[in-house]
Design a protein around this motif. Sequence first.
Motif, PDB file in Angstrom:
ATOM      1  N   ASN A 111       0.221   8.379  -5.210  1.00 23.54           N
ATOM      2  CA  ASN A 111       0.142   6.914  -5.226  1.00 23.54           C
ATOM      3  C   ASN A 111       0.738   6.355  -6.504  1.00 23.54           C
TER       4      ASN A 111
ATOM      5  N   ASP B 117      -1.815   5.002 -15.130  1.00 19.03           N
ATOM      6  CA  ASP B 117      -0.374   4.749 -15.035  1.00 19.03           C
ATOM      7  C   ASP B 117      -0.033   3.400 -15.658  1.00 19.03           C
TER       8      ASP B 117
ATOM      9  N   THR C 205      -2.928  -0.771   3.299  1.00 20.69           N
ATOM     10  CA  THR C 205      -1.745  -0.366   2.552  1.00 20.69           C
ATOM     11  C   THR C 205      -0.904  -1.593   2.226  1.00 20.69           C
ATOM     12  N   THR C 206      -0.176  -1.515   1.126  1.00 20.57           N
ATOM     13  CA  THR C 206       0.761  -2.598   0.828  1.00 20.57           C
ATOM     14  C   THR C 206       2.187  -2.122   1.071  1.00 20.57           C
ATOM     15  N   LYS C 207       2.269  -0.920   1.605  1.00 21.80           N
ATOM     16  CA  LYS C 207       3.610  -0.387   1.856  1.00 21.80           C
ATOM     17  C   LYS C 207       4.170  -0.975   3.145  1.00 21.80           C
TER      18      LYS C 207
ATOM     19  N   THR D 186       0.110   5.187   5.799  1.00 14.64           N
ATOM     20  CA  THR D 186      -0.929   4.852   6.775  1.00 14.64           C
ATOM     21  C   THR D 186      -2.071   4.101   6.097  1.00 14.64           C
ATOM     22  N   GLY D 187      -2.119   4.147   4.778  1.00 16.87           N
ATOM     23  CA  GLY D 187      -3.239   3.519   4.085  1.00 16.87           C
ATOM     24  C   GLY D 187      -4.503   4.353   4.174  1.00 16.87           C
ATOM     25  N   LEU D 188      -4.319   5.645   4.451  1.00 21.57           N
ATOM     26  CA  LEU D 188      -5.500   6.507   4.557  1.00 21.57           C
ATOM     27  C   LEU D 188      -5.765   7.292   3.274  1.00 21.57           C
TER      28      LEU D 188
ATOM     29  N   LEU E 244      -6.327   6.813   0.002  1.00 25.23           N
ATOM     30  CA  LEU E 244      -7.479   6.559  -0.871  1.00 25.23           C
ATOM     31  C   LEU E 244      -8.802   6.662  -0.130  1.00 25.23           C
TER      32      LEU E 244
HETATM   33  N1  LIG Z   1      -1.504   3.738  -8.843  1.00 21.49           N
HETATM   34  C1  LIG Z   1      -1.415   2.642  -8.089  1.00 21.49           C
HETATM   35  N2  LIG Z   1      -0.818   1.518  -8.557  1.00 21.49           N
HETATM   36  C2  LIG Z   1      -0.720   0.403  -7.806  1.00 21.49           C
HETATM   37  N3  LIG Z   1      -1.208   0.308  -6.541  1.00 21.49           N
HETATM   38  C3  LIG Z   1      -1.809   1.374  -6.024  1.00 21.49           C
HETATM   39  C4  LIG Z   1      -1.967   2.592  -6.754  1.00 21.49           C
HETATM   40  N4  LIG Z   1      -2.620   3.466  -5.964  1.00 21.49           N
HETATM   41  C5  LIG Z   1      -2.879   2.832  -4.818  1.00 21.49           C
HETATM   42  N5  LIG Z   1      -2.405   1.579  -4.827  1.00 21.49           N
HETATM   43  C6  LIG Z   1      -2.521   0.573  -3.761  1.00 21.49           C
HETATM   44  O1  LIG Z   1      -3.510   0.979  -2.847  1.00 21.49           O
HETATM   45  C7  LIG Z   1      -3.015   0.964  -1.538  1.00 21.49           C
HETATM   46  C8  LIG Z   1      -3.745   1.983  -0.703  1.00 21.49           C
HETATM   47  O2  LIG Z   1      -3.460   3.301  -1.141  1.00 21.49           O
HETATM   48  P1  LIG Z   1      -3.629   4.500  -0.130  1.00 21.49           P
HETATM   49  O3  LIG Z   1      -3.297   5.751  -0.817  1.00 21.49           O
HETATM   50  O4  LIG Z   1      -4.955   4.401   0.516  1.00 21.49           O
HETATM   51  O5  LIG Z   1      -2.578   4.174   0.987  1.00 21.49           O
HETATM   52  P2  LIG Z   1      -0.999   4.207   0.850  1.00 21.49           P
HETATM   53  O6  LIG Z   1      -0.602   4.966  -0.361  1.00 21.49           O
HETATM   54  O7  LIG Z   1      -0.517   2.820   0.980  1.00 21.49           O
HETATM   55  O8  LIG Z   1      -0.623   5.015   2.131  1.00 21.49           O
HETATM   56  P3  LIG Z   1      -0.707   6.614   2.312  1.00 21.49           P
HETATM   57  O9  LIG Z   1      -1.546   7.142   1.211  1.00 21.49           O
HETATM   58  O10 LIG Z   1      -1.328   6.774   3.621  1.00 21.49           O
HETATM   59  O11 LIG Z   1       0.683   7.044   2.217  1.00 21.49           O
HETATM   60  C9  LIG Z   1      -1.536   1.202  -1.706  1.00 21.49           C
HETATM   61  O12 LIG Z   1      -0.786   0.722  -0.619  1.00 21.49           O
HETATM   62  C10 LIG Z   1      -1.239   0.418  -2.979  1.00 21.49           C
HETATM   63  O13 LIG Z   1      -1.125  -0.948  -2.697  1.00 21.49           O
END
Ligand SMILES: Nc1ncnc2c1ncn2[C@@H]1O[C@H](COP(=O)(O)OP(=O)(O)OP(=O)(O)O)[C@@H](O)[C@H]1O
Length: 526
Positions: free
Chosen positions: A424, A454, A473-475, A481-483, A485
């Motif tokens: 992430n 970071d 997710t903000t992607k 998938t937003g899974l 975390l």
């Molecule tokens: N280190 C970070 N800096 C900024 N935003 C973060 C960071 N880690 C997580 N996020 C935010 O949290 C959201 C959710 O993270 P999560 O790992 O659950 O899903 P994802 O990374 O979007 O998708 P996936 O892990 O399934 O690929 C991210 O889309 C992002 O917006």
Amino acid sequence: VSPSTKTNAKILVVDDEGGIRQLLKSELTVDGHDVKTACDGAEALELMEQEKFQLVICDMNMPKLSGLEVLSAIREREPDVEIIMMTGFATVETAVTAMKNGAYDFIQKPFNLDELLALVDKSLEKNDLRALRGVYEASCTIFQSVELRELLPIIANSSLKILNADSVTIMAINQAGKLAVTASAGIHNAGCVKCPVNLDGTHPTLPFWDQPAIVAGTGGLDVPCLSGAKSSIAHPLLAAGKHVGMIVVNRIRNVKPFSQVDLRIATIFSSQAAQAIQNANLYGQLQEARDQLVQSEKMASIGQLAAGVAHEINNPLAAILGFAQLLLEDTTLTESQRADLQTINSESLRCRTIIQDLLQFSRRRSPQMGAVDIGALIKSTVGLVQHDFMVAGVDINVHVPADLPMAWGETGLVQQVLLNLVTNARQAMEGKQGHLLEVSAAVHEKQVSIRFKDNGPGIPKDIQGKIFDPFFTTKPVGQGTGLGLSICYGIVQQHGGSLRVESDSGKGATFIVELPLEAAATRIAA
Ligand SMILES: Nc1ncnc2c1ncn2[C@@H]1O[C@H](COP(=O)(O)OP(=O)(O)OP(=O)(O)O)[C@@H](O)[C@H]1O
Ligand SMILES: [Mg+2]
């Protein structure tokens, strides 16, 4: 504690007759007061610049400034001092004028000494109530807030106001056992008392750690919160008998030293402030516990749904993949047919990964607990992602003490958490120069604490509550998938640990994983 002024009130006697000055001084001193005298208005005003009086007893008929002139000059400067006027030839008119101009009362010469002393007591009582009312009003405002972030500035500003101070520093004992500034207000932002607090809550160097005290100047101490002060009140903050910090208020421009009355006001106010801080701390803990409960309930219900859906999709997906791969073995396919089939194949594979994630997320099997070498795990995880980081142009640093004790958990699951957090961070920082992820580990409150700090874009406050939710997710569509975390959250929770984020938008994000120590876990099991 009551700020009774029966003893030790500061009284100023203003009269051009030396005999009256002497008489009142000796009588009031016997009564326990601290008495100063002035022979005219100018001298009185000068003395009042130097120190704070609770009561002024002032003659009406004096050469130069008249009593009434002195009275209004005092009122202008000191709204909260009591004033008793004395006169030889009282008329109703002068009495009314004096009262209108803010005198507390009026006494006729030659006066009966007992009568005057009774009047002095009454006026000081009133002065007490006036001071108490200020404290009471300030207390009401501090109990209106249970958010520490709001509360501390309110406490700081209220103490400036009720104590007529120029600067204030509030310090709390931080997690490292040191006093650190948590709020300040006024002229200068005083620095921190650097010395640590002993484990038993005592303080090695601050003499006023256990007792509220008035400190003159810097009190011979080299502590920044006293620097520049003419007079200070230093006050421990005690909640349920335990030190939680201290308040230091300073007078810098206001040259009058703090008085015993001020100290009593500070004592009352500080105990209220400590209670309010304690309430806010408890409220914060409650909020955290509630958030955790909501989160785990949400996870459980979404987990069930996800497991059902994943299971239903798994079989048809296996069929799609199987047939696609079978067809790809056909040698008579045209190029474009082959390309289409390959797309079907690779997209189906992507679906399968998502399904596996979903199943992983919902499968709540208990981890196979054992000793986990966090240092080694961090290093191997970093090894896995090193290439990706290099391509993304992001640096990664690791600080793990050599003697970090073992954590308690399932190595494979913990690694999944580390991998997700590291990934992430990389995804958040990709592309720009100067980006860095620092991974560190330390023991903190009987847990192994792993920090992923970071300097990327950070996470806006309004979405910090959502990032641990499944599917948040903000992607862009199709990229996450937003899974990630929510899986991490579930794993850490099953380990009896915690996962949280600290972030200010624009200033990077820090994810903190805490896992139990092996030693603690095996001790409980034994
Ligand atoms: N280190 C970070 N800096 C900024 N935003 C973060 C960071 N880690 C997580 N996020 C935010 O949290 C959201 C959710 O993270 P999560 O790992 O659950 O899903 P994802 O990374 O979007 O998708 P996936 O892990 O399934 O690929 C991210 O889309 C992002 O917006
Ligand atoms: Mg992710």
